[in-house]
Design a protein around this motif. Structure first.
Motif, mmCIF file in Angstrom:
data_model
loop_
_atom_site.group_PDB
_atom_site.id
_atom_site.type_symbol
_atom_site.label_atom_id
_atom_site.label_comp_id
_atom_site.label_asym_id
_atom_site.label_seq_id
_atom_site.Cartn_x
_atom_site.Cartn_y
_atom_site.Cartn_z
ATOM 1 N N SER A 111 -1.411 -8.464 -1.050
ATOM 2 C CA SER A 111 -0.501 -8.504 -2.198
ATOM 3 C C SER A 111 0.829 -7.804 -1.927
ATOM 4 O O SER A 111 1.823 -8.055 -2.624
ATOM 5 C CB SER A 111 -1.174 -7.858 -3.419
ATOM 6 N N ASP A 112 0.882 -6.942 -0.936
ATOM 7 C CA ASP A 112 2.107 -6.203 -0.624
ATOM 8 C C ASP A 112 3.104 -7.015 0.192
ATOM 9 O O ASP A 112 4.208 -6.531 0.459
ATOM 10 C CB ASP A 112 1.768 -4.917 0.160
ATOM 11 N N PHE A 113 2.760 -8.237 0.582
ATOM 12 C CA PHE A 113 3.584 -8.982 1.515
ATOM 13 C C PHE A 113 4.210 -10.256 0.931
ATOM 14 O O PHE A 113 4.791 -11.045 1.664
ATOM 15 C CB PHE A 113 2.769 -9.350 2.757
ATOM 16 N N TYR A 114 4.130 -10.442 -0.377
ATOM 17 C CA TYR A 114 4.693 -11.647 -0.976
ATOM 18 C C TYR A 114 6.211 -11.551 -1.100
ATOM 19 O O TYR A 114 6.746 -10.562 -1.617
ATOM 20 C CB TYR A 114 4.085 -11.890 -2.357
ATOM 21 N N TRP A 115 6.906 -12.592 -0.647
ATOM 22 C CA TRP A 115 8.365 -12.628 -0.654
ATOM 23 C C TRP A 115 8.928 -12.574 -2.068
ATOM 24 O O TRP A 115 9.883 -11.835 -2.347
ATOM 25 C CB TRP A 115 8.815 -13.905 0.068
ATOM 26 N N ASP A 116 8.358 -13.334 -2.997
ATOM 27 C CA ASP A 116 8.899 -13.358 -4.359
ATOM 28 C C ASP A 116 8.738 -12.008 -5.044
ATOM 29 O O ASP A 116 9.637 -11.553 -5.772
ATOM 30 C CB ASP A 116 8.253 -14.483 -5.180
ATOM 31 N N LYS A 117 7.621 -11.334 -4.809
ATOM 32 C CA LYS A 117 7.423 -10.009 -5.400
ATOM 33 C C LYS A 117 8.392 -8.991 -4.794
ATOM 34 O O LYS A 117 8.893 -8.105 -5.482
ATOM 35 C CB LYS A 117 5.979 -9.550 -5.184
ATOM 36 N N TYR A 118 8.640 -9.151 -3.517
ATOM 37 C CA TYR A 118 9.585 -8.265 -2.822
ATOM 38 C C TYR A 118 10.988 -8.424 -3.406
ATOM 39 O O TYR A 118 11.687 -7.444 -3.682
ATOM 40 C CB TYR A 118 9.562 -8.613 -1.333
ATOM 41 N N LEU A 119 11.410 -9.666 -3.614
ATOM 42 C CA LEU A 119 12.730 -9.923 -4.189
ATOM 43 C C LEU A 119 12.829 -9.384 -5.615
ATOM 44 O O LEU A 119 13.848 -8.805 -6.005
ATOM 45 C CB LEU A 119 13.034 -11.415 -4.188
#
Length: 352
Positions: free
Chosen positions: A334-342
């Motif tokens: 879960s720590d590696f999702y691009w959309d969550k990071y953005l």
């Protein structure tokens, strides 16, 4: 499945420490009036480019996000370029287009090492430095190379698969011959199996060239020829999409292990359809990649006690920086999702 924690060795940590020290030393010179401009501050319009192959692959996005972040902090401009096709000649064409714009520097992921020797060398003669990342062109005049340790990635992946299989069984690999970082990962995976896990048998290998359909068909063919196939490793994420779909249709008994992640791979890891992945620290790759490139474009900041003047070499020479990598499992996917990071960063991503 069990995974060992990643550790830097002293040599690689030292490379990062030396680079960081150089950055700090140059920053301390901000008040020095001898410089024509403030160190670590771009002139208006000073632009740095990032050039990749397969420009739509999600792997590059966090790299460019931190490339932009480092540039923004110093008032520099950036541009993201590349080709959507797995074709070295088309990437070379985009590199030439960048050179025509006379950029301050280029952070480049060369699809193949040798074809990039001449253009990188020509760029250097034009006063345009190149820093390679994730894949290298070691015989070129690139100033620095930043990446995770591809050999360590292959070793960790092999250990994870073999341990889960009890150290005994059949495995296969998919590969993309000629791409430097992919070749290293695959060769390290196979070598580790031969060295540490002698009861793990390599029964098949096939070329997928980052193609979902080729990977799917290859795993289907492998499983028909080797009904006891227990695992398949590939050096990137796109092939893993096809391999995982094939493994699922074949009953879910083939462990799919790959390098790099994207949203779909993360979903599959959480669903148990992909066994796991090794993933380079993309943000550090982009941030430190820019810092290395900026210093290469401003060699007046650095005056080492060596022969750089008589040899004509750029004084900013850090041959290798290890940006580290992570092991991605169900526990941390879960720590590696691009959309969550953005969303966390409050930015729009690659086109912002």
């Amino acid at each position: 499945m069990s995974f060992k924690k990643l550790k830097f060795n002293a040599k690689k940590a030292a490379a990062v420490a030396i680079t960081s020290f150089a950055v700090l030393s140059a920053s301390n010179a901000l008040a020095d009036k001898a410089h024509d401009h403030e160190p670590f501050r771009c002139a208006p319009g000073e632009t740095y480019y990032m050039n990749v192959m397969l420009s739509g692959v999600e792997y590059w996005f966090p790299v460019y996000e931190m490339f932009k972040e480092a540039a923004k902090s110093m008032g520099c401009e950036t541009s993201y370029t590349g080709t959507p096709e797995y074709d070295v000649n088309k990437q070379l064409s985009t590199f030439e287009q960048v050179l025509a714009k006379k950029p301050a520097g280029i952070l480049v992921h060369p699809m193949n090492p040798d074809p990039f020797i001449e253009p990188i060398n020509r760029a250097a003669k034009m006063g345009i430095p190149s820093v390679t990342f994730a894949a290298d062109s070691p015989n070129s005049d690139r100033v620095s190379f930043i990446t995770s340790d591809n050999y360590e990635e292959g070793k960790y992946a092999a250990d994870a698969v073999a341990e889960d299989m009890g150290g005994k069984g059949e495995y296969a690999v998919l590969e993309n011959p000629g791409q430097d970082n992919h070749d290293r990962r695959v060769s390290a995976f196979v070598a580790r199996m031969e060295e540490k896990w002698p009861d793990m048998k390599l029964v098949s290998r096939a070329v997928s060239n980052s193609d979902v359909t080729k990977a799917y068909n290859a795993v289907m063919t492998m499983a028909q020829a080797h009904p006891k196939l227990g695992a398949v490793f590939m050096p990137e994420a796109t092939s893993a999409l096809g391999a995982a779909q094939a493994a699922k249709e074949l009953g879910g008994n083939i462990r799919v292990m790959n390098a790099d992640v994207n949203g779909k791979i993360l979903d599959m890891i959480k669903a148990g359809e992909v066994f796991g992945a090794v993933n380079p620290n993309q943000g550090m790759q982009g941030y430190m990649g820019f810092m290395l490139l900026y210093m290469a474009a401003h060699p007046e900041l650095i005056d080492p006690m060596n022969d750089y003047k008589s040899s004509g070499k750029n004084p900013m020479a850090v041959p290798f920086v290890d940006n580290g990598f992570a092991i991605v499992t169900k526990d941390n996917a879960s720590d590696f999702y691009w959309d969550k990071y953005l969303a966390k960063r409050g930015t729009k991503g690659i086109n912002e």
